[in-house]
Enzyme design. Structure first.
Site, PDB file in Angstrom:
ATOM      1  N   THR A   1      44.016  39.243  35.604  1.00 17.11           N
ATOM      2  CA  THR A   1      44.605  38.200  34.763  1.00 17.11           C
ATOM      3  C   THR A   1      45.516  37.293  35.581  1.00 17.11           C
ATOM      4  O   THR A   1      45.454  36.061  35.470  1.00 17.11           O
ATOM      5  CB  THR A   1      45.365  38.838  33.589  1.00 17.11           C
ATOM      6  OG1 THR A   1      44.462  39.699  32.879  1.00 17.11           O
ATOM      7  CG2 THR A   1      45.920  37.791  32.650  1.00 17.11           C
TER       8      THR A   1
ATOM      9  N   VAL B   1      44.315  47.015  37.413  1.00 19.30           N
ATOM     10  CA  VAL B   1      43.241  46.077  37.756  1.00 19.30           C
ATOM     11  C   VAL B   1      43.221  44.917  36.767  1.00 19.30           C
ATOM     12  O   VAL B   1      43.053  43.754  37.157  1.00 19.30           O
ATOM     13  CB  VAL B   1      41.872  46.788  37.814  1.00 19.30           C
ATOM     14  CG1 VAL B   1      40.749  45.794  38.081  1.00 19.30           C
ATOM     15  CG2 VAL B   1      41.877  47.874  38.887  1.00 19.30           C
ATOM     16  N   CYS B   2      43.423  45.211  35.492  1.00 23.01           N
ATOM     17  CA  CYS B   2      43.429  44.156  34.473  1.00 23.01           C
ATOM     18  C   CYS B   2      44.587  43.182  34.692  1.00 23.01           C
ATOM     19  O   CYS B   2      44.427  41.965  34.559  1.00 23.01           O
ATOM     20  CB  CYS B   2      43.506  44.768  33.077  1.00 23.01           C
ATOM     21  SG  CYS B   2      42.139  45.880  32.690  1.00 23.01           S
ATOM     22  N   ASP B   3      45.737  43.727  35.043  1.00 22.15           N
ATOM     23  CA  ASP B   3      46.909  42.923  35.371  1.00 22.15           C
ATOM     24  C   ASP B   3      46.585  42.003  36.551  1.00 22.15           C
ATOM     25  O   ASP B   3      46.822  40.786  36.493  1.00 22.15           O
ATOM     26  CB  ASP B   3      48.070  43.862  35.705  1.00 22.15           C
ATOM     27  CG  ASP B   3      49.325  43.142  36.145  1.00 22.15           C
ATOM     28  OD1 ASP B   3      50.294  43.140  35.375  1.00 22.15           O
ATOM     29  OD2 ASP B   3      49.359  42.614  37.275  1.00 22.15           O
TER      30      ASP B   3
END
Length: 161
Positions: A62, A57-59
């Site tokens: 970003t 999710v962070c990938d």
């Protein structure tokens, strides 16, 4: 209530509100230099906060903000996590986002505390999105209740326009 993978966690610091002036910060860039809000003076800022840039999710978060706002006038995307600057630099290179600004709060967690995002139990940052105007006033924010969920990309992107 705030959760991480369904488990209740507590956040250090006080949550900010729309209309607040964003607290200044001193975060570590991938070259180990320090960056503050003053380094982005006169620009709109999207501060995208993620627990760890190396997770799915962070990938996605970003990538999405950096890709969708790459041509936005007078706007900078700043991704903040507690990942080490070396890991952030490696991720940017692997993702082909060499111009992405990734800043680390690993040193003293001062950003996490000032923005109400430090997860006490994990020493990670909670997921959130802040849109600041040129004067660092918060015009949009989202604190996610479940840290593994995606933010509302459309609402955040609309707030930049």
């Amino acid at each position: 209530m705030t959760t991480f993978n369904g488990n209740t966690v507590t956040l250090a610091g006080k949550k900010l509100q729309v209309g607040d002036t964003a607290p200044d910060f001193s975060l570590t860039d991938t070259d180990l230099s320090k960056k503050t809000l003053a380094d982005f003076a006169g620009q709109k800022k999207v501060i995208s906060v993620v627990p760890s840039i190396d997770t799915g999710v962070c990938d996605a978060q970003t990538r999405r903000f950096n890709q969708e706002l790459s041509d936005a006038d007078n706007t900078v995307v700043i991704t903040v996590s507690v990942d080490l600057p070396f890991a952030q630099a490696r991720w940017c290179g692997a993702a082909g986002l060499n111009d992405a600004i990734t800043l680390s709060d690993y040193y003293d967690y001062s950003f996490g505390k000032a923005y109400g995002l430090l997860i006490n139990e994990l020493h990670l940052l909670g997921r959130a999105v802040f849109v600041l105007d040129e004067d660092n006033k918060i015009t949009y924010l989202e604190y996610l209740d479940e840290m593994t969920n995606h933010p509302n990309y459309d609402a955040a992107l609309a707030a930049v326009k």
